[in-house]
Design a protein around this motif. Structure first.
Motif, PDB file in Angstrom:
ATOM      1  N   GLY A  96       0.924  -1.142   0.002  1.00  0.00           N
ATOM      2  CA  GLY A  96       0.085  -0.088  -0.008  1.00  0.00           C
ATOM      3  C   GLY A  96       0.900   1.238  -0.075  1.00  0.00           C
ATOM      4  O   GLY A  96       0.411   2.626  -0.029  1.00  0.00           O
ATOM      5  N   ARG A  97       2.264   1.214   0.055  1.00  0.00           N
ATOM      6  CA  ARG A  97       2.966   2.112   0.218  1.00  0.00           C
ATOM      7  C   ARG A  97       3.739   2.581  -1.572  1.00  0.00           C
ATOM      8  O   ARG A  97       4.646   1.922  -1.473  1.00  0.00           O
ATOM      9  CB  ARG A  97       4.063   2.481   1.014  1.00  0.00           C
ATOM     10  N   THR A  98       3.410   3.250  -2.003  1.00  0.00           N
ATOM     11  CA  THR A  98       4.119   3.693  -3.332  1.00  0.00           C
ATOM     12  C   THR A  98       4.979   4.547  -3.279  1.00  0.00           C
ATOM     13  O   THR A  98       5.064   5.274  -2.258  1.00  0.00           O
ATOM     14  CB  THR A  98       3.021   4.170  -4.413  1.00  0.00           C
ATOM     15  N   THR A 138       6.889  18.002  -3.360  1.00  0.00           N
ATOM     16  CA  THR A 138       7.839  17.696  -2.174  1.00  0.00           C
ATOM     17  C   THR A 138       8.571  18.644  -1.798  1.00  0.00           C
ATOM     18  O   THR A 138       8.543  19.219  -0.645  1.00  0.00           O
ATOM     19  CB  THR A 138       8.634  16.413  -2.527  1.00  0.00           C
ATOM     20  N   ALA A 177       4.872  11.815  -0.535  1.00  0.00           N
ATOM     21  CA  ALA A 177       3.929  12.713   0.002  1.00  0.00           C
ATOM     22  C   ALA A 177       4.124  12.838   1.477  1.00  0.00           C
ATOM     23  O   ALA A 177       3.652  13.956   2.213  1.00  0.00           O
ATOM     24  CB  ALA A 177       2.599  12.392  -0.561  1.00  0.00           C
ATOM     25  N   ASP A 178       4.474  11.918   1.950  1.00  0.00           N
ATOM     26  CA  ASP A 178       4.578  11.588   3.555  1.00  0.00           C
ATOM     27  C   ASP A 178       6.113  12.374   4.284  1.00  0.00           C
ATOM     28  O   ASP A 178       6.035  12.393   5.429  1.00  0.00           O
ATOM     29  CB  ASP A 178       4.375  10.231   4.116  1.00  0.00           C
ATOM     30  N   CYS A 179       6.814  12.532   3.222  1.00  0.00           N
ATOM     31  CA  CYS A 179       8.123  13.031   3.661  1.00  0.00           C
ATOM     32  C   CYS A 179       7.966  14.375   4.259  1.00  0.00           C
ATOM     33  O   CYS A 179       7.222  15.321   3.577  1.00  0.00           O
ATOM     34  CB  CYS A 179       8.931  12.937   2.579  1.00  0.00           C
ATOM     35  N   GLU A 183       5.231   7.451  -4.647  1.00  0.00           N
ATOM     36  CA  GLU A 183       4.766   8.894  -4.795  1.00  0.00           C
ATOM     37  C   GLU A 183       4.119   8.992  -3.256  1.00  0.00           C
ATOM     38  O   GLU A 183       4.023  10.001  -2.650  1.00  0.00           O
ATOM     39  CB  GLU A 183       3.617   8.594  -5.674  1.00  0.00           C
ATOM     40  N   ARG A 184       3.410   7.921  -2.532  1.00  0.00           N
ATOM     41  CA  ARG A 184       2.951   8.045  -1.356  1.00  0.00           C
ATOM     42  C   ARG A 184       4.205   8.527  -0.119  1.00  0.00           C
ATOM     43  O   ARG A 184       3.971   9.226   0.715  1.00  0.00           O
ATOM     44  CB  ARG A 184       2.145   6.944  -0.780  1.00  0.00           C
ATOM     45  N   LEU A 185       4.983   7.581  -0.400  1.00  0.00           N
ATOM     46  CA  LEU A 185       6.458   7.951   0.448  1.00  0.00           C
ATOM     47  C   LEU A 185       6.963   9.470   0.461  1.00  0.00           C
ATOM     48  O   LEU A 185       7.286   9.990   1.337  1.00  0.00           O
ATOM     49  CB  LEU A 185       7.481   6.959   0.315  1.00  0.00           C
ATOM     50  N   ASN A 222       5.353  15.156  -8.344  1.00  0.00           N
ATOM     51  CA  ASN A 222       5.742  14.588  -7.292  1.00  0.00           C
ATOM     52  C   ASN A 222       7.065  15.334  -6.486  1.00  0.00           C
ATOM     53  O   ASN A 222       7.025  15.514  -5.139  1.00  0.00           O
ATOM     54  CB  ASN A 222       5.967  13.324  -7.147  1.00  0.00           C
TER      55      ASN A 222
END
Length: 176
Positions: free
Chosen positions: A4-6, A62, A12-14, A8-10, A58
């Motif tokens: 579930g962690r792409t 970021t 976005a969460d950075c 792109e998601r990593l 992305n």
């Protein structure tokens, strides 16, 4: 990637930093864009719609959050045609806000580097790129090894005009 962690998601969460180390001279030979480049097609930097891609957004997102987005590439000399291609298509990454550094492989021999490319996010998680998948590292002492390797490499690597001169010289050595 973790379930579930792409990537792109990593990103976005950075919150602080995202770093990416690339050490291979070739990534894919079955890429239509690489084939087009080999046939002589070059991106038109004046025509943003011809080279803009979702991945670059992305990076923009970021960097807009004040996250430092850095990439380092270790390259063999003479450079492979794929590295020449990567060099040509790196300008959009730079325009999106990514910091890209280059280091000749001969200058990396004294560094303790991991065996595979990796991403590190906020010095809290490392994603190691394997041939058939990814390995996620979350143990602080292991993450510190990857962070230290990237820091040492980044201190030696070049960017901007110095990188351009390095790559241009390596290309000229191949082209004669």
């Amino acid at each position: 990637m973790p379930a579930g962690r792409t990537l792109e998601r990593l990103l976005a969460d950075c919150r602080l930093s995202a770093v990416h180390l690339e050490m291979r001279d070739v990534y894919t030979l079955n890429d239509p864009k690489f084939d087009a480049w080999q046939a002589g097609h070059r991106i038109d930097l004046d025509d943003r719609s011809s080279w803009w891609r979702p991945w670059l957004q992305n990076i923009v997102n970021t960097v807009a959050r004040s996250v430092e987005d850095r990439r380092a590439r270790i390259v063999s000399e003479p450079v492979s045609s794929y590295i020449r291609y990567e060099y040509d298509i790196t300008v959009p990454n730079l325009r999106a806000g990514e910091q890209v550094r280059w280091l000749p492989r001969r200058r990396a021999t004294d560094l303790a580097l991991p065996g595979n490319d990796f991403w590190s996010f906020d010095d809290a998680e490392v994603t190691v790129e394997l041939v058939s998948g990814h390995l996620t590292i979350t143990q602080p002492h292991e993450i510190a090894l990857y962070a230290g390797a990237f820091a040492e490499l980044a201190a030696l690597a070049v960017y901007g005009k110095v990188a351009r001169a390095l790559i241009t010289k390596a290309i000229q050595a191949v082209d004669g």
